[in-house]
Design an enzyme around this catalytic site. Structure first.
Site, short mmCIF file in Angstrom:
data_model
loop_
_atom_site.label_atom_id
_atom_site.label_comp_id
_atom_site.label_asym_id
_atom_site.label_seq_id
_atom_site.Cartn_x
_atom_site.Cartn_y
_atom_site.Cartn_z
N GLU A 218 0.70 -1.34 -0.06
CA GLU A 218 -0.09 0.11 -0.19
C GLU A 218 0.90 1.26 0.14
O GLU A 218 0.36 2.21 -0.68
CB GLU A 218 -0.83 -0.19 1.26
CG GLU A 218 -2.02 -1.21 1.18
CD GLU A 218 -3.09 -0.78 0.09
OE1 GLU A 218 -3.42 0.44 -0.21
OE2 GLU A 218 -3.63 -1.93 -0.45
N SER A 496 -42.19 -24.08 48.99
CA SER A 496 -41.31 -24.91 50.09
C SER A 496 -40.11 -24.28 50.17
O SER A 496 -39.28 -24.84 51.26
CB SER A 496 -41.47 -26.23 50.35
OG SER A 496 -42.75 -26.70 50.67
#
Length: 783
Positions: A218, A496
């Site tokens: 690049e 319970s």
């Protein structure tokens, strides 16, 4: 005659006069013309001065405007470049698997975790992200990771196992280690409004091969030019003409960075002009390394559904499911190849053209001596092996992440801080979560067929007892559904599950113990308004007098009611509050049978206090928060508050163990006969809610099954929720409870008929823990 004049003589003076007049007029005209010429020159000079004045004023204005524009650009660039360049997603991590000698841990659990971390099973370690399993040992080349308590370098560790325990930990030199840990699995990336996803990686963490290849392809003159390079443009043009196609771009990396961060993608001269200006400013203001680091973290490399994938770090995970420093040469070449056009060179959609571009980058790598010919040929032979798209998705745990999100908003209310790359370390246990999801997925269809019911929903949560950290959470039947969170927001009667609070209250008083006889006979309670409450046992039977521990383990209603009325409903309500219940607890007798609404999260808080020997630890999902550079923003410091008498808790836990041995949850003993567990089943009126809350040595788990319309499920706690809990434990490695007996507790033989101490052989006796003050060294047989 003398007076006559000659006519010719009379004409001569007239001509002279005329000639004289003509001459005079001509001279006057010349003088007039001479006077007019300077006026025209002056006018021309005036126009010139005027044009010059306008020109230099316009030029000055242009220079000033350009200077102001440059100042504006400079301020804009500096503000963004030196601040938060991007909105970074919050990265959420599971708990890190830790190791210490003597740990209750199997080699299978470690391999499971390594596979989730994308470690490779190999024959010989050569780099990070690999492990070798041989016999009872596992060698791991652990990756480097920045924990909230500091950086841990990459390291080779060897784990040796003896059955279900970790025997030893050694480093690569054979030296023993006291502890070690793996890096945590990333479970989510909480995005933001930018629709961009990236994982910031410092420049020194990128492999040099990647940066060198990027510059070769690049911007070869990156470290020589000043942001804009005419030579690069000309060289790119030459290379493209020579190759017959576009192989290089003319823009420098700095220009590309300027475009990506500050500008739009419009192809206009104005945009190109701004791009060049910004590139020059960036190059002047910042070092080349700073610009390169920003580019590597900014570059766009694809799309993950509605989120853009930015930066080489995230792209490495997205395409190859590995960190960027573990990339092969061909994978590096592929990422660099995609910079030119991630949509056009999408390896999932266009593998042929992408491979062609990758091979071109490999050719540039060998031409520039980044790799040798042998490495080049080997890389060319490798196919494009991309991770499936579904693997790139953040693993979705919406129920758990909802809890994380709620806590984050309290700990970090500033949204800007959240958008700056916060890393969230949680207590999430991936193995427990997977087991929980599978348990719900398989148990609900099974139970619907068995109980001829339908539309069952579920809520399930597990908690690490030591830390009070939530380790797994499923908020509904569909674990991936992002919606109503039943663990956090569904409040139902707990049935319970309230009974341990009733018995704990009584066992905290000196005149109650596990052998105390309780009355199981019909009872009526009349309130102040004259209303009568007449509770019943589930089976509608009555057993007369029975020992406390048995009434508890069998979950008989009437003894619990009688006991709760004796100690006081208000004291039971206080016990629930001390266990961790929030809000107002109703002081009605029906509280003794669970007529109080709680969420699964609330119940988990109660039972975590019980499992932790009566020490309250507030539940949380977050262990620590750091910013993007590792500074600690928050750390969970476990605060244990002793709230109950140790002897009372020890006896209560003993009764809960009996629940799993010969009580309502005795099916657990059939599935795990060698592992001591504890828990309690729960069922609300008309079988609307099926509950189970239990724990092993390390983990508390609460399971709830019900229907969103609150209709009957046809399931008790021992049939429904317990089934889900059993399936949850099966793939895990639960550790048996090993309680430490308090000095105030002694074991004694008790006659169940009398509730008194008795010697062995004196009728039906059972060994139970009692307070030392009640212990008789030589009891007599009183039958």
């Amino acid at each position: 005659m003398a007076d006559k004049k000659d006519p010719r003589s009379s004409k001569t003076p007239s001509k002279r006069s005329a000639n004289k007049a003509s001459t005079t007029a001509s001279k006057s005209a010349k003088k007039a013309a001479t006077r007019k010429a300077p006026a025209k020159n002056v006018k021309k000079r005036g126009i010139g001065r005027k044009i010059w004045s306008i020109f230099w004023k316009l030029s000055l204005a242009g220079i000033i405007a350009m200077a102001l524009y440059l100042i504006y650009l400079d301020a804009k660039i500096t503000r963004q470049f030196e601040g938060n360049k991007w909105q970074l997603p919050a990265q959420v991590y599971a708990r890190a698997m830790g190791f210490y000698p003597g740990q209750f841990l199997s080699s299978q659990e470690v391999v499971w975790e390594l596979d989730r971390l994308n470690y490779s099973s190999v024959n010989k370690l050569s780099r990070t992200g690999q492990y070798v399993k041989a016999g009872d040992s596992i060698k791991i080349f652990r990756r480097e990771f920045e924990f909230y308590d500091g950086l841990e370098q990459a390291q080779v560790i060897e784990l040796r196992f003896a059955g279900q325990k970790l025997a030893s930990i050694k480093d690569k030199f054979g030296r023993r280690l006291n502890s070690a840990r793996l890096e945590p699995v990333q479970i989510a990336r909480i995005g933001n409004d930018s629709k961009q996803d990236r994982e910031f990686v410092p420049l020194d963490k990128f492999p040099p091969m990647l940066t060198d290849t990027l510059l070769v392809v690049e911007d070869q003159d990156f470290y020589q030019h000043h942001g804009v390079s005419v030579f690069s443009i000309m060289r790119a043009l030459y290379s493209n003409i020579k190759a017959g196609r576009t192989v290089q771009g003319g823009s420098t990396l700095t220009q590309q960075l300027a475009k990506n961060i500050y500008l739009t993608r419009d192809r206009t001269l104005i945009r190109k002009f701004n791009e060049a200006l910004i590139a020059l400013i960036l190059d002047y203001r910042y070092s080349k390394d700073q610009i390169l680091e920003a580019y590597l973290n900014e570059v766009y490399l694809g799309q993950s559904y509605n989120q853009g994938v930015h930066g080489m770090g995230l792209a490495s995970e997205f395409y190859f499911s590995k960190p960027v420093d573990e990339l092969e040469y061909d994978q590096i070449a592929l990422l660099v190849a995609m910079v030119k056009g991630p949509s056009y060179y999408n390896p999932r959609r266009y593998p042929e053209r992408t491979m062609e571009r990758r091979d071109l980058v490999l050719r540039l790598m060998v031409d520039n001596k980044l790799i040798d010919t042998r490495e080049y040929r080997a890389a060319l032979k490798r196919p494009i092996d991309i991770a499936p798209m579904k693997d790139s998705l953040p693993k979705s745990y919406p129920g758990y992440l909802e809890l994380v999100d709620r806590e984050l908003k309290k700990l970090l209310p500033d949204q800007e801080v959240l958008d700056a790359g916060v890393r969230v370390f949680t207590y999430f246990d991936l193995q427990k979560q997977a087991a929980m999801e599978e348990a719900i997925e398989k148990s609900l269809p099974y139970l619907e067929k068995r109980a001829t019911t339908e539309q069952l929903e579920a809520a399930m949560i597990s908690v690490n007892v030591e830390k009070g950290g939530v380790s797994a959470l499923v908020a509904g039947r569909d674990p991936r559904f992002l919606g109503f969170n039943r663990v956090l927001d569904t409040k139902r009667n707990i049935g319970s599950l309230v009974k341990p609070a009733v018995y704990l209250t009584a066992l905290g008083l000196p005149h109650y113990n596990l052998a105390t006889l309780l009355d199981d006979s019909p009872v009526q309670v009349t309130n102040e308004q004259g209303k009568v409450w007449q509770p019943e046992n589930f089976d509608h039977q009555y057993r007369g007098m029975m020992p406390l521990y048995k009434a508890f383990s069998k979950s008989i209603n009437i003894p619990a009611v009688n006991l709760g009325l004796d100690v006081g409903v208000d004291k039971v309500a206080d016990t629930l509050t001390k266990l961790g219940a929030k809000g107002n607890i109703p002081h009605y007798p029906s509280l003794l049978l669970g007529a109080v609404e709680m969420s699964s999260f609330d119940v988990a808080q109660l039972y975590t206090t019980l499992a932790a020997d009566g020490e309250y630890r507030q539940l949380t999902s977050i262990s620590a928060l750091t910013d993007s550079v590792g500074s600690v923003l928050y750390q969970h410091n476990v605060s244990s508050q002793p709230r109950f008498d140790k002897a009372a808790v020890y006896m209560t836990k003993y009764a809960m163990k009996r629940v799993t041995k010969d009580g309502t949850a005795k099916r657990l003993n059939a599935h795990f006969p060698s592992i001591q567990l504890a828990g309690k089943t729960g069922t609300s009126n008309d079988l609307r809610d099926s509950w189970y809350a239990g724990f092993d040595q390390n983990t508390v788990t609460v399971a709830w099954l019900g229907r969103d319309d609150n209709k009957s499920t046809g399931l008790t706690g021992s049939v429904g929720a317990l089934e889900t809990y059993i399936r949850y434990l099966k793939p895990l490695n639960p550790e048996a409870i090993a309680d430490t007996r308090p000095p105030s507790i002694r074991w004694a033989f008790i006659d169940e008929l009398t509730g008194k101490q008795a010697p062995p052989g004196c009728g039906k006796v059972i060994q139970l823990p009692l307070r030392a003050t009640e212990f008789e060294p030589r009891p007599s047989c009183q039958r």
